[in-house]
Design an enzyme around this catalytic site. Structure first.
Site, mmCIF file in Angstrom:
data_model
loop_
_atom_site.group_PDB
_atom_site.id
_atom_site.type_symbol
_atom_site.label_atom_id
_atom_site.label_comp_id
_atom_site.label_asym_id
_atom_site.label_seq_id
_atom_site.Cartn_x
_atom_site.Cartn_y
_atom_site.Cartn_z
ATOM 1 N N CYS A 2 0.723 -1.312 0.055
ATOM 2 C CA CYS A 2 0.102 0.013 -0.032
ATOM 3 C C CYS A 2 0.816 1.270 -0.074
ATOM 4 O O CYS A 2 2.157 1.223 0.172
ATOM 5 C CB CYS A 2 -0.836 -0.005 1.227
ATOM 6 N N ARG A 27 2.821 0.756 -6.014
ATOM 7 C CA ARG A 27 2.895 -0.045 -4.707
ATOM 8 C C ARG A 27 1.248 -0.840 -4.391
ATOM 9 O O ARG A 27 1.185 -1.485 -3.662
ATOM 10 C CB ARG A 27 2.780 0.633 -3.542
ATOM 11 N N TRP A 71 -3.354 -2.180 -1.487
ATOM 12 C CA TRP A 71 -3.085 -3.547 -1.951
ATOM 13 C C TRP A 71 -3.445 -4.566 -0.981
ATOM 14 O O TRP A 71 -3.105 -4.769 0.179
ATOM 15 C CB TRP A 71 -1.477 -3.985 -2.129
ATOM 16 N N ASN A 95 -0.104 1.179 6.281
ATOM 17 C CA ASN A 95 0.646 0.176 5.465
ATOM 18 C C ASN A 95 1.058 -0.982 6.466
ATOM 19 O O ASN A 95 1.655 -0.630 7.722
ATOM 20 C CB ASN A 95 2.025 0.624 4.938
ATOM 21 N N GLY A 96 1.017 -2.108 6.449
ATOM 22 C CA GLY A 96 1.569 -3.279 7.375
ATOM 23 C C GLY A 96 0.266 -4.442 7.470
ATOM 24 O O GLY A 96 -0.601 -4.231 6.883
ATOM 25 N N GLU A 461 13.805 -17.720 -13.537
ATOM 26 C CA GLU A 461 13.323 -16.432 -13.680
ATOM 27 C C GLU A 461 12.392 -16.013 -14.936
ATOM 28 O O GLU A 461 11.315 -15.228 -14.896
ATOM 29 C CB GLU A 461 14.723 -15.428 -13.702
ATOM 30 N N LYS A 465 8.594 -14.639 -14.651
ATOM 31 C CA LYS A 465 8.046 -13.269 -15.204
ATOM 32 C C LYS A 465 7.049 -13.644 -16.095
ATOM 33 O O LYS A 465 6.093 -12.705 -15.938
ATOM 34 C CB LYS A 465 9.426 -12.967 -16.338
ATOM 35 N N GLU A 468 3.767 -13.860 -13.685
ATOM 36 C CA GLU A 468 3.489 -12.687 -12.976
ATOM 37 C C GLU A 468 2.581 -11.692 -14.133
ATOM 38 O O GLU A 468 1.759 -11.020 -13.602
ATOM 39 C CB GLU A 468 4.524 -11.854 -12.360
ATOM 40 N N HIS A 484 11.105 -37.345 -14.078
ATOM 41 C CA HIS A 484 10.597 -37.981 -12.622
ATOM 42 C C HIS A 484 9.463 -37.379 -12.176
ATOM 43 O O HIS A 484 9.206 -37.138 -11.024
ATOM 44 C CB HIS A 484 11.815 -37.492 -11.607
ATOM 45 N N LYS A 583 4.722 -3.706 -6.255
ATOM 46 C CA LYS A 583 6.314 -3.501 -6.259
ATOM 47 C C LYS A 583 7.026 -3.892 -5.144
ATOM 48 O O LYS A 583 8.206 -4.385 -5.274
ATOM 49 C CB LYS A 583 6.476 -2.093 -6.964
HETATM 50 C C1 F6R Z 1 9.345 -10.196 -9.652
HETATM 51 C C2 F6R Z 1 9.418 -9.242 -8.585
HETATM 52 C C3 F6R Z 1 9.200 -9.727 -7.229
HETATM 53 C C4 F6R Z 1 10.524 -9.096 -6.417
HETATM 54 C C5 F6R Z 1 10.506 -9.557 -4.903
HETATM 55 C C6 F6R Z 1 11.532 -9.136 -4.184
HETATM 56 O O1 F6R Z 1 9.277 -9.506 -10.802
HETATM 57 O O2 F6R Z 1 9.523 -8.126 -8.854
HETATM 58 O O3 F6R Z 1 9.455 -11.256 -7.294
HETATM 59 O O4 F6R Z 1 11.590 -9.480 -7.069
HETATM 60 O O5 F6R Z 1 9.136 -9.310 -4.406
HETATM 61 O O6 F6R Z 1 11.566 -7.699 -4.034
HETATM 62 P P1 F6R Z 1 12.785 -6.775 -3.518
HETATM 63 O O7 F6R Z 1 13.927 -7.259 -4.755
HETATM 64 O O8 F6R Z 1 12.243 -5.476 -3.854
HETATM 65 O O9 F6R Z 1 13.217 -7.315 -2.418
#
Ligand code: F6R
Length: 588
Positions: A2, A27, A71, A95-96, A461, A465, A468, A484, A583
């Site tokens: 948030c 956020r 969020w 937030n939290g 990775e 991507k 998400e 397996h 984010k």
């Molecule tokens: C994926 C993504 C998340 C962050 C994860 C850690 O694209 O962005 O998986 O990598 O939430 O976030 P940070 O790097 O900010 O600790």
């Protein structure tokens, strides 16, 4: 997660709050709201959906107010669950997560309170109402003493000409500009020329009125030092791109140069000593940052022969991990605010590890607990899906591997890392080549990404991507593990992306390619070896430059990011704001 904004000043608060919230939408974007105090009355507007839904609130009069973009954690995204939460004379944005919400709510209900939302946050407004005896600051102090969990709060009261802010384990900054004072969960919401910004530490309170007064948790006045930030960098600009994600991928070639370091005794004294004497490295991180840690493990173990344990931070923090003496802990986090990474990093430090923060945000919470800060310098990343920050983390971690390998008299690798600066420009071209793969992914029920060694880390990775931002189920899998059990899922509707950059495993990975091809799957290959591109099992391939094998994820992950991006657009999604995600994950 948030986002919070607050404003007190000579201007009308509502437009300033809404502008700040728009900057914080990365956020969270489930719902948003503002509360403005004018003439002793609280005016509240909340809406489900994005901040733009609040346009009717722009005309609200009043010089002091708070706002929030949500969020959802507790309770569905809805108007009633949106912040600010109001009870009696009080409005609060939070937030939290309040972990003891149930017992606190029971206590309030026993006094006759009725709750209108499903959120944990509403209980804070009820507690303020209970503890208030004419002084908002002491009411906030008494309230937060009852809270377990994490919080950044901004509170207003109909009777008080101020905003009170407080935080614990969730970021909050305040700032002084020429037209007033501000609060925000993130500098970007209030960044502008001339705003002097201060960051609150756990337990500290700030009272915003004609000036900002800071208090410690015992309400003793304290002075704070301003933090440095780059106002220009904090203002996001698409620069002609359709989405931030694509823009940020295009920035990767420039970004890499800023994240390569030559760690030497002269330049990084204390850290260099720790690095070169370490006998074990533990990397704690989440999501994409965890994957950059995995890529680094392959490089460090291969080049330096030092054991590297890569730990998912949310697991590590509760597992009583073994930290041997001489352990270097690397906490990798783009935001430096990820709650799980912060907790894991603190635990590693408490257990005796030397803690280095690998982060993109120099004034983040992670930097404040670390013994050393290693900035990735990727510049602000706006898209929720991490791209350029991943590459920056990679080359920074490879730089560490290089310094360590050199100190051990094994190998000089730094020139190979510098070679990546040109190689990555060629790899960038493959981002457009993978567009032709998109139609094969649109009708897929699931997708597999296969690889061995560092290619397995890249596959993870690529898969993350894709999941998400396209919402397609997918798995990154070690190529040799498929048989397996998982091979049962592969049929002619399953696109398989194989990553093949490690010479020693090339034929082994091709075995897995044969296996999926034999079940009707179409195979899409990312490789630096031309000889595999025209194999009959391969539907289409992209050729990335040859680089030092340990560093190939820098080149192979670019087309994987591009694949996810173009599939996302083709499915009609907004890749910058994937559903259910935010984010910066500042809650557990
Ligand atoms: C994926 C993504 C998340 C962050 C994860 C850690 O694209 O962005 O998986 O990598 O939430 O976030 P940070 O790097 O900010 O600790």
């Amino acid at each position: 997660m948030c986002g919070i904004v607050g404003y007190y000043g000579s201007e009308n608060a509502a437009p300033i709050l809404l502008n700040g919230l728009e900057k914080l939408e990365y956020r969270g974007y489930d719902s948003a709201g503002i509360a403005v105090v004018d003439g002793g009355k609280l005016q509240l507007v909340r809406k489900k959906g994005s901040v733009s839904e609040l346009f009717s609130a722009r005309g609200i009069q009043g010089h002091l107010g708070i706002g929030h973009t949500r969020w959802a954690t507790h309770g569905a995204p809805s108007e009633i669950n949106a912040h600010p939460h109001v009870y009696g004379k009080f409005a609060v944005v939070h937030n939290g997560i309040i972990e003891n919400e149930y017992s606190l709510k029971e206590e309030c209900r026993a006094r006759g309170d009725v709750f209108s939302s499903e959120t944990d946050s509403e209980v804070i407004a009820h507690l303020l109402d209970f503890y208030y005896e004419g002084n908002l600051v002491t009411a906030v102090k008494d309230t937060v003493e009852r809270l377990k969990g994490s919080y950044a709060l901004a509170v207003v009261c109909e009777e008080c000409d101020c905003i009170v802010c407080v935080r614990k384990a969730s970021p909050l900054v305040v700032g002084i500009g020429k037209n007033g004072v501000y609060a925000a969960s993130d500098v970007s919401a209030i960044a502008a020329e001339g705003v002097t910004v201060y960051s609150l530490d756990d337990g500290e309170l700030a009272v915003l009125s004609t000036e900002i007064t800071f208090f410690n948790q015992n309400l003793v006045r304290i002075e704070k030092e301003k933090i440095e930030y780059d106002a220009e960098e904090e203002i996001p600009d698409l620069k002609g791109y359709r989405h931030f994600m694509r823009k940020e991928m295009a920035e990767i070639p420039q970004v890499l140069g800023k994240s390569i370091y030559d760690y030497t005794e002269e330049t990084y004294r204390e850290f260099y000593r720790i690095l070169t004497q370490t006998e074990q490295i533990q990397i704690v991180a989440c999501g994409t940052a965890y994957h950059s840690g995995l890529c680094a493990k392959y490089a460090i173990e291969s080049l330096c022969r030092i054991p590297v344990e890569v730990c998912i931070a949310s697991e590590y923090r509760y597992l009583d991990p073994i930290v041997r003496s001489g352990t270097l802990a690397l906490a990798v986090s783009q935001s430096g605010e990820t709650a799980d990474t912060l907790a894991a990093a603190q635990l590693a430090k408490n257990k005796g590890a030397y803690l280095a923060a690998v982060t993109n945000v120099p004034y983040s919470s992670l930097t404040r607990i670390a013994d050393a800060v290693l900035p990735t310098n990727a510049g602000r990343e706006v898209a929720v899906a991490a791209t350029k920050s991943f590459h920056a983390q990679l080359v920074l971690l490879y730089s560490l591997a290089s310094a360590l390998a050199k100190a051990k008299g094994r190998e000089e690798c730094l020139p190979h890392i510098y070679d990546l600066l040109d190689q990555v420009k060629c790899a960038e071209e493959t981002c457009e080549e993978v567009r032709s793969w998109v139609p094969h992914f649109l009708g897929a029920r699931s997708v597999f990404f296969l690889g061995r060694g560092a290619d397995y880390a890249s596959s993870l990775e690529g898969s993350l991507k894709l999941k998400e931002i396209t919402y397609l189920p997918s798995e990154g899998y070690p190529a040799g593990e498929l048989k397996h059990g998982t091979l049962a899922l592969v049929d002619c509707s399953t696109p398989v992306v194989a990553v093949l950059t490690q010479k020693a495993f090339a034929e082994k990975t091709m075995n897995a390619v044969h296996e999926v091809y034999a079940r009707g799957a179409k195979v899409f290959l990312i490789t630096c070896f031309e000889e595999y591109c025209n194999r009959k099992e391969v539907t289409s391939s992209v050729l990335i430059p040859v680089c030092k094998e340990e560093f190939t994820p820098v080149l192979s992950v670019l087309p994987l990011q591009a694949l996810a991006y173009y599939v996302s657009i083709a499915r009609g999604n907004n890749p910058d704001k994937p559903r259910n995600l935010a984010k910066s994950v500042t809650v557990e």
